[in-house]
Design a protein around this motif. Structure first.
Motif, PDB file in Angstrom:
ATOM      1  N   ALA A   1      55.197  35.926  83.653  1.00 51.10           N
ATOM      2  CA  ALA A   1      54.786  34.749  82.884  1.00 51.10           C
ATOM      3  C   ALA A   1      53.518  35.042  82.079  1.00 51.10           C
ATOM      4  CB  ALA A   1      54.565  33.552  83.816  1.00 51.10           C
ATOM      5  N   ALA A   2      52.584  35.782  82.676  1.00 47.70           N
ATOM      6  CA  ALA A   2      51.353  36.146  81.954  1.00 47.70           C
ATOM      7  C   ALA A   2      51.674  37.034  80.755  1.00 47.70           C
ATOM      8  CB  ALA A   2      50.380  36.850  82.898  1.00 47.70           C
TER       9      ALA A   2
ATOM     10  N   ARG B   1      54.469  37.037  79.095  1.00 42.93           N
ATOM     11  CA  ARG B   1      55.100  36.169  78.085  1.00 42.93           C
ATOM     12  C   ARG B   1      54.059  35.358  77.320  1.00 42.93           C
ATOM     13  NH1 ARG B   1      60.160  34.878  81.635  1.00 42.93           N
ATOM     14  NH2 ARG B   1      61.657  36.260  80.629  1.00 42.93           N
ATOM     15  N   ARG B   2      53.041  34.858  78.040  1.00 38.60           N
ATOM     16  CA  ARG B   2      51.984  34.092  77.360  1.00 38.60           C
ATOM     17  C   ARG B   2      51.225  34.982  76.384  1.00 38.60           C
ATOM     18  NH1 ARG B   2      51.498  32.074  82.541  1.00 38.60           N
ATOM     19  NH2 ARG B   2      49.661  33.330  82.988  1.00 38.60           N
TER      20      ARG B   2
ATOM     21  N   HIS C   1      53.432  35.572  73.352  1.00 40.88           N
ATOM     22  CA  HIS C   1      53.879  34.383  72.620  1.00 40.88           C
ATOM     23  C   HIS C   1      53.488  34.471  71.141  1.00 40.88           C
ATOM     24  CE1 HIS C   1      55.093  30.284  71.920  1.00 40.88           C
ATOM     25  NE2 HIS C   1      53.934  30.066  71.313  1.00 40.88           N
TER      26      HIS C   1
END
Length: 105
Positions: free
Chosen positions: A89-90, A92-93, A96
């Motif tokens: 998730a990190a 992906r952030r 982004h």
């Protein structure tokens, strides 16, 4: 956050279910990522992840094919799955808005 090698080893271990051991994890990484990691690198990473509580291991049965030696099987723990999800998730952030292919599918 997990390192890239830790992520790769954990993802390959997840693919193996409860029956992953060094060689099958190494093969899964080679097939999926095209990386030729040594078995020593795999084992060191598994030992480090187990010390962190992110991977658990158990000894299988001894087999004649292996000269009477048993295999150590690995699986990702619930804490490991949580850490892996947070790490991805990190990434992906961070990615982004960039055209690097980490968009959610």
């Amino acid at each position: 956050m997990l390192g890239e090698l830790e992520q790769v080893v954990m993802l390959a271990t997840l693919r193996m279910g409860d029956d992953g051991y060094g060689v099958t994890i190494q093969d899964a990484i080679h097939r999926a990522a095209g990386r030729d990691l040594t078995i020593g690198t795999i084992h060191k990473t598994l030992v480090r992840l187990e010390a962190k509580g992110l991977i658990a291991s158990r000894m299988g049965d001894a087999t004649p094919v292996r000269g009477g030696r048993a295999k150590r099987h690995y699986k990702v723990t619930p804490a490991g799955l949580k850490a892996l999800r947070a790490s991805i998730a990190a990434l992906r952030r961070l990615a982004h808005g960039l055209a690097v292919g980490l968009e959610k599918s």
